[in-house]
Design a protein around this motif. Structure first.
Motif, PDB file in Angstrom:
ATOM      1  N   ARG A  73     104.751  42.599  67.515  1.00 39.99           N
ATOM      2  CA  ARG A  73     103.857  41.320  68.041  1.00 39.99           C
ATOM      3  C   ARG A  73     104.633  39.921  68.199  1.00 39.99           C
ATOM      4  N   THR A  74     105.076  39.691  66.758  1.00 39.38           N
ATOM      5  CA  THR A  74     105.701  38.244  66.966  1.00 39.38           C
ATOM      6  C   THR A  74     106.577  38.145  68.115  1.00 39.38           C
ATOM      7  N   LYS A  75     107.777  39.066  68.250  1.00 42.27           N
ATOM      8  CA  LYS A  75     108.671  38.861  69.250  1.00 42.27           C
ATOM      9  C   LYS A  75     107.865  38.649  70.668  1.00 42.27           C
ATOM     10  N   PHE A  76     106.969  39.589  70.887  1.00 39.21           N
ATOM     11  CA  PHE A  76     106.302  39.627  72.062  1.00 39.21           C
ATOM     12  C   PHE A  76     105.759  38.282  72.407  1.00 39.21           C
ATOM     13  N   PHE A  77     104.855  37.629  71.534  1.00 38.30           N
ATOM     14  CA  PHE A  77     104.434  36.394  71.784  1.00 38.30           C
ATOM     15  C   PHE A  77     105.426  35.122  72.059  1.00 38.30           C
ATOM     16  N   GLU A  78     106.345  35.294  71.287  1.00 35.70           N
ATOM     17  CA  GLU A  78     107.374  34.578  71.768  1.00 35.70           C
ATOM     18  C   GLU A  78     107.944  34.575  73.136  1.00 35.70           C
TER      19      GLU A  78
END
Length: 167
Positions: A73-78
């Protein structure tokens, strides 16, 4: 030997009778998820409504992409903020091929808790004052989970990206 074959046949028969196939394209579940897909991608991907996107994804989102690898999720939003929603004149746009959609319900003890949605989507670059330019076509598989009455995207597979072929 014959008894073993009979047992295998009975097992296959029982399994086949409990398997749920693709949802009818006129069913309320299919139509609801077709609308969900449209609204989700229009608001989050095409319009970059990040707050909406965050509210419609599970906390443990898993995103698998055949060209840019696995993203939590974190990398996706980045990546969304950097590549899809960055302030630029060239905006990536996603359009689903509506007749390609398929929906498969997920049940737990007879209660619907989610669905698998599959289809084909097309990507474009949009520049103000110009026609959208088709950049690629890919297949997708989404796992949607129902959380507190809201469909949330839990797992994404985006694969088989190809150059446009006269679409």
């Amino acid at each position: 030997m014959t008894r073993g074959i009979v047992n295998i046949f009975l097992l296959l028969l029982i399994t086949a009778s409990t398997v749920v196939g693709q949802t009818d394209k006129k069913s309320s579940l299919f139509l609801e998820l077709k609308q969900q897909d449209s609204l989700f991608f229009e608001r989050s991907f095409n319009q970059c409504d990040i707050a909406y996107l965050e509210s419609r994804m599970t906390r443990d989102l898993k995103f698998y992409h055949d060209q840019s690898g696995f993203q939590d999720r974190t990398k996706f939003f980045e990546n969304i903020k950097q590549y899809i929603c960055a302030p630029t004149n060239k905006k990536p746009i996603r359009k689903v091929e509506a007749n390609s959609l398929e929906v498969f319900p997920l049940y737990n003890n007879g209660k619907l808790y989610g669905a698998i949605q599959m289809g084909v989507h097309h990507f474009y670059i949009r520049e103000q004052g110009k026609d959208d330019v088709h950049t690629s076509t890919a297949k997708f598989t989404h796992v949607w989970l129902m959380e507190d009455g809201i469909w949330k995207l839990s797992e994404v597979l985006s694969y088989d990206h190809r150059e446009p072929t006269g679409h």
